[in-house]
Design a protein around this motif. Structure first.
Motif, short mmCIF file in Angstrom:
data_model
loop_
_atom_site.label_atom_id
_atom_site.label_comp_id
_atom_site.label_asym_id
_atom_site.label_seq_id
_atom_site.Cartn_x
_atom_site.Cartn_y
_atom_site.Cartn_z
N GLU A 67 0.51 -1.10 -0.10
CA GLU A 67 -0.16 -0.44 -0.20
C GLU A 67 1.17 1.21 -0.42
O GLU A 67 0.43 2.07 -0.57
CB GLU A 67 -1.40 0.27 1.48
N LEU A 68 2.01 1.55 0.45
CA LEU A 68 2.93 1.97 0.75
C LEU A 68 3.70 2.81 -0.33
O LEU A 68 3.74 4.50 -0.61
CB LEU A 68 4.26 2.11 1.91
N VAL A 69 4.22 1.74 -0.72
CA VAL A 69 4.89 1.96 -2.42
C VAL A 69 3.92 1.79 -3.36
O VAL A 69 4.42 2.90 -4.23
CB VAL A 69 5.82 0.77 -2.82
N PHE A 70 2.81 1.67 -3.54
CA PHE A 70 2.08 2.26 -4.70
C PHE A 70 1.91 3.35 -4.31
O PHE A 70 0.41 3.99 -5.04
CB PHE A 70 0.37 1.24 -4.75
N LEU A 149 10.02 -4.46 -6.00
CA LEU A 149 9.55 -4.27 -7.07
C LEU A 149 9.81 -2.88 -8.01
O LEU A 149 9.48 -3.03 -9.67
CB LEU A 149 8.09 -2.72 -6.31
N LYS A 150 11.34 -1.89 -7.20
CA LYS A 150 12.01 -1.79 -8.44
C LYS A 150 12.66 -2.99 -9.51
O LYS A 150 12.62 -2.96 -10.56
CB LYS A 150 13.52 -0.80 -7.44
N PHE A 161 7.09 -2.08 -20.86
CA PHE A 161 5.57 -1.79 -19.75
C PHE A 161 5.78 -1.35 -19.22
O PHE A 161 6.47 -0.89 -18.73
CB PHE A 161 5.09 -3.44 -19.85
N SER A 162 4.82 0.22 -18.61
CA SER A 162 4.58 1.01 -17.28
C SER A 162 4.30 -0.15 -16.70
O SER A 162 4.13 -1.62 -16.87
CB SER A 162 4.55 2.09 -18.16
N TYR A 163 3.81 0.69 -15.16
CA TYR A 163 3.56 0.04 -13.98
C TYR A 163 2.76 0.87 -13.06
O TYR A 163 2.48 1.28 -12.16
CB TYR A 163 4.43 0.02 -13.36
N GLU A 167 -4.00 -2.02 -13.59
CA GLU A 167 -4.35 -3.16 -14.34
C GLU A 167 -2.76 -3.70 -13.94
O GLU A 167 -2.53 -4.81 -14.02
CB GLU A 167 -4.61 -3.27 -15.62
N GLU A 168 -1.43 -2.82 -14.50
CA GLU A 168 -0.75 -3.16 -14.15
C GLU A 168 0.11 -3.57 -12.94
O GLU A 168 0.83 -4.60 -12.31
CB GLU A 168 0.64 -2.24 -14.71
N ARG A 169 -0.53 -3.00 -11.72
CA ARG A 169 0.04 -3.46 -10.32
C ARG A 169 -0.66 -4.54 -9.76
O ARG A 169 0.16 -5.48 -9.18
CB ARG A 169 -0.84 -2.13 -10.01
N LEU A 170 -2.15 -4.85 -10.85
CA LEU A 170 -2.45 -5.85 -10.67
C LEU A 170 -2.00 -7.46 -11.09
O LEU A 170 -1.43 -8.48 -10.33
CB LEU A 170 -4.26 -6.27 -10.56
#
Length: 272
Positions: A67-70, A149-150, A161-163, A167-170
């Motif tokens: 949650e913090l990173v996103f 995640l990095k 691809f982006s992030y 949808e990408e995070r999922l």
């Protein structure tokens, strides 16, 4: 002339088919390697010593870290690498691949992803051992999550691809979870990801929260004993080294999935 053209196109398509077959083989090797797992002697020794509520604490810690990173941490992570360099390198590789349309050109994307992955494994090893010496276990979870995640972000950029999108995070959370599963769960999870790659990812807020919980649980279950060890000064070196082992596993699987997405969806290799 038409026959020559047909032959050339047929050869190009066969290169793509071969690349996908090779990828299928690598995925099956990954699944076969991790489908069954036996308790190590460390797990057997620690089974009665690990506090009952430690896994619950790890579940919460990983969930909060995501949650913090996103929510706030993506910009911080991006300060640790030059995103623009990755995007420019991808554009150069994409342009060259459109001109050459051969196997060697295709491999440049994988080489970039592997290069960033190796670099991050080295950094993770140094950080994990250092924190293990100090006996820092649960408090380092945001650091491990950020490094994980990095590494995934850099692999994604290497394949174009982006992030940032939900949808990408999922997709990323699902990749992490499946990489840590065993048995039928690993087989079915890999199948679901391949279906997402073929058909796209459908996003909703409830699914995102459920996936974040599932991924956090997969991480805490797999890393439970090593996190317990990492909380013990000096002995925690073993737990610190384990961070790199898990990161290697997760990023290896991540690279397989992004390469599949690249082959299936990118117009760069449309003639393969």
């Amino acid at each position: 002339m038409q026959e020559i053209l047909k032959k050339l196109l047929s050869n190009k398509y066969s290169v793509k088919d071969k690349a996908l077959r090779d990828l299928d083989d690598k995925e099956m090797k990954f699944i076969k390697k991790y489908q069954t797992v036996e308790d190590s002697w460390i797990h057997q020794k620690l089974e009665d010593k690990v506090p009952e509520k430690l896994q619950e604490k790890l579940d919460v810690a990983f969930h909060k870290a995501f949650e913090l990173v996103f929510e706030k941490g993506t910009g911080v992570i991006e300060k640790s690498y030059h995103r623009q360099d990755y995007e420019q390198t991808y554009q150069v590789n994409a342009y060259a691949s459109k001109l050459k349309q051969n196997k060697k050109a295709m491999q440049t994307f994988s080489k970039e992803a592997s290069k960033s992955r190796t670099k991050n494994l080295v950094i993770s090893s140094i950080e994990g051992i250092g924190l293990g010496v100090l006996g820092i276990g649960i408090p380092d979870i945001p650091i491990f999550t950020g490094m994980m995640l990095k590494s995934i972000y850099e692999i994604a950029l290497s394949y174009g691809f982006s992030y940032e999108e939900e949808e990408e995070r999922l997709f990323i959370l699902k990749v992490i979870e499946v990489a840590l599963l065993h048995g039928e769960g690993l087989i079915q999870g890999n199948k679901i990801l391949n279906e997402w790659i073929e058909n796209g990812v459908s996003f909703d807020e409830n699914q995102m929260m459920k996936q974040m919980t599932s991924t956090a649980k997969a991480l805490s279950k797999e890393m439970l004993y090593m996190r317990f060890l990492q909380g013990i000064p000096i002995v925690g070196i073993v737990g610190g080294i384990a961070d790199t082992v898990y990161l290697r596993k997760i990023t290896a699987y991540t690279q397989l999935k992004y390469k599949r997405r690249f082959l299936k969806t990118s117009d760069v290799m449309k003639y393969y």
